[in-house]
Design a protein around this motif. Structure first.
Motif, mmCIF file in Angstrom:
data_model
loop_
_atom_site.group_PDB
_atom_site.id
_atom_site.type_symbol
_atom_site.label_atom_id
_atom_site.label_comp_id
_atom_site.label_asym_id
_atom_site.label_seq_id
_atom_site.Cartn_x
_atom_site.Cartn_y
_atom_site.Cartn_z
ATOM 1 N N ALA C 28 18.412 47.807 11.872
ATOM 2 C CA ALA C 28 18.687 49.173 11.394
ATOM 3 C C ALA C 28 17.715 50.162 12.030
ATOM 4 C CB ALA C 28 18.582 49.230 9.868
ATOM 5 N N ILE C 29 16.442 49.766 12.138
ATOM 6 C CA ILE C 29 15.440 50.662 12.739
ATOM 7 C C ILE C 29 15.750 50.875 14.221
ATOM 8 C CG2 ILE C 29 12.994 50.840 13.377
ATOM 9 C CD1 ILE C 29 12.385 49.281 10.724
ATOM 10 N N ALA C 42 26.096 59.977 14.165
ATOM 11 C CA ALA C 42 27.363 59.743 13.468
ATOM 12 C C ALA C 42 27.738 60.938 12.579
ATOM 13 C CB ALA C 42 27.272 58.478 12.630
ATOM 14 N N ASN C 43 26.744 61.777 12.243
ATOM 15 C CA ASN C 43 26.993 62.889 11.323
ATOM 16 C C ASN C 43 26.633 64.219 11.972
ATOM 17 O OD1 ASN C 43 27.626 61.397 8.733
ATOM 18 N ND2 ASN C 43 25.656 60.476 9.297
ATOM 19 N N PRO C 44 27.488 65.236 11.791
ATOM 20 C CA PRO C 44 27.188 66.549 12.381
ATOM 21 C C PRO C 44 25.860 67.123 11.894
ATOM 22 C CG PRO C 44 29.198 66.606 11.005
ATOM 23 C CD PRO C 44 28.805 65.189 11.145
ATOM 24 N N GLU C 45 25.488 66.878 10.622
ATOM 25 C CA GLU C 45 24.225 67.453 10.128
ATOM 26 C C GLU C 45 23.015 66.867 10.863
ATOM 27 O OE1 GLU C 45 26.424 65.789 8.323
ATOM 28 O OE2 GLU C 45 25.524 64.426 6.850
ATOM 29 N N ASP C 46 23.136 65.589 11.297
ATOM 30 C CA ASP C 46 22.042 64.981 12.063
ATOM 31 C C ASP C 46 22.011 65.559 13.479
ATOM 32 O OD1 ASP C 46 21.855 63.383 9.807
ATOM 33 O OD2 ASP C 46 22.930 61.707 10.696
ATOM 34 N N ARG C 49 20.411 68.964 13.651
ATOM 35 C CA ARG C 49 18.948 68.926 13.569
ATOM 36 C C ARG C 49 18.309 68.487 14.887
ATOM 37 N NH1 ARG C 49 14.427 68.491 10.145
ATOM 38 N NH2 ARG C 49 13.021 66.847 10.847
ATOM 39 N N ARG C 66 25.405 48.512 15.977
ATOM 40 C CA ARG C 66 26.185 48.501 14.738
ATOM 41 C C ARG C 66 26.911 47.172 14.570
ATOM 42 N NH1 ARG C 66 25.074 50.307 11.053
ATOM 43 N NH2 ARG C 66 27.142 50.477 10.177
#
Lengths: 149, 149, 149
Positions: C28-29, C42-46, C49, C66
């Motif tokens: 995971a790390i 995977a996420n727009p908010e990430d 940033r 993954r």
């Protein structure tokens, strides 16, 4: 047999563990509801039942729910193992409850941050905080059983 | 130590739990066989071994097998936790066996419905029926340990 | 309560089980580090940033990480169940340790083969070898509890 469930630390672990399993079930229910509302089905047979094959498609919010669920699988299920074993190593109730409670609160926050798409790094922060009691439990367990390796 | 495995309810849970783990392994084996037969590999190194990089591709039936497997992970693994703890709360053997058996039969039907793409809502129905004993066990466990939260 | 953790076979299982959980955390790390280095979120908010929405994208190496992680979930988590129950059936320490050690070494090799994209069939071979102690434990457990089904 009943000795385990009457142990205070183990019971405290079980309480938070079961709440987290229910939390995972809730994400599954939300995913299903979003699929119905957005008409976005992973299987053609589901799409056919709900209006036609054009609804056999992906949706970005359904995928977000899926990622939240998979992340729970990757983190809550190992916690269920670590917490059960850690409870058997004889920790004090106060210290053990702190481990379980930090994990519980951080994982609930993680789900909220994921499903509401909260501004980064809220979700990553919740993930990291939840890992701290897990790493702590893992190291304490290894110390307890290292002699038997 | 052996007390747990000699408990009738726990042993009954273990029996169905292990059968469900084997059921999950069978889905993994089916997925691998479908990848070979359809020549659809998730990794370029596997595709290279089986004819060339053009076989590094997705296949809709492989994806169906994957979804069946992931759904098992999301539901059977939490059952393994809930069932083990529930067995320690002192239920009657008849009631406990009913919980385990309903879950077992519903999850086998879920896999069959998924892999054979049975008409909706067969699969969703099997999923929902399997959740009933899980919710029941979760609530009974919470009642048993709520005093220790 | 402490009887379980003082049992030699159970403690040996716990030792390898916890190491494998830590191995999963390491994947995971690594996934998170690769996402940051390759700028693939995977996420727009990430993505927002870390430079902008153009980094809300997939990356083939992130997807490889993954897959390695999900394969661990599918195999290591069932092992944590089988190993715990198998430890309660009274196997000899030497035979039990052999089961746990073969699984442990094969799963570490599986992760290395996945993340380094070693030539096929290294990874599949490691997967298959790891399944042998799991099937062996599953069958021995079923033999122990079959009378209670």
């Amino acid at each position: 047999m009943a000795a385990l469930i009457k142990n205070e630390v183990f019971s405290c672990f079980v309480f938070y563990g079961v709440l987290l399993v229910i939390k995972m079930y809730i994400i599954a229910i939300i995913t299903g509801q979003v699929r119905l509302r957005k008409k976005a089905f992973a299987n053609p047979e589901d799409a056919l039942r709900h209006g036609g094959l054009q609804f056999h498609r992906e949706d970005s919010y359904v995928e977000r729910c899926r990622r939240a669920h998979i992340n729970d699988i990757e983190n809550i299920l190992p916690f269920l193992f670590l917490g059960a074993i850690y409870s058997m190593t004889g920790p004090s109730l106060a210290v053990a409850r702190l481990h379980f409670l930090v994990f519980f609160v951080a994982r609930v926050l993680h789900s909220v941050a994921y499903l509401c798409a909260l501004r980064a790094p809220t979700r990553s922060l919740a993930y990291t905080v939840a890992q701290i009691p897990c790493i702590s439990m893992a190291l304490q367990i290894l110390t307890s059983v290292a002699a038997y390796a």
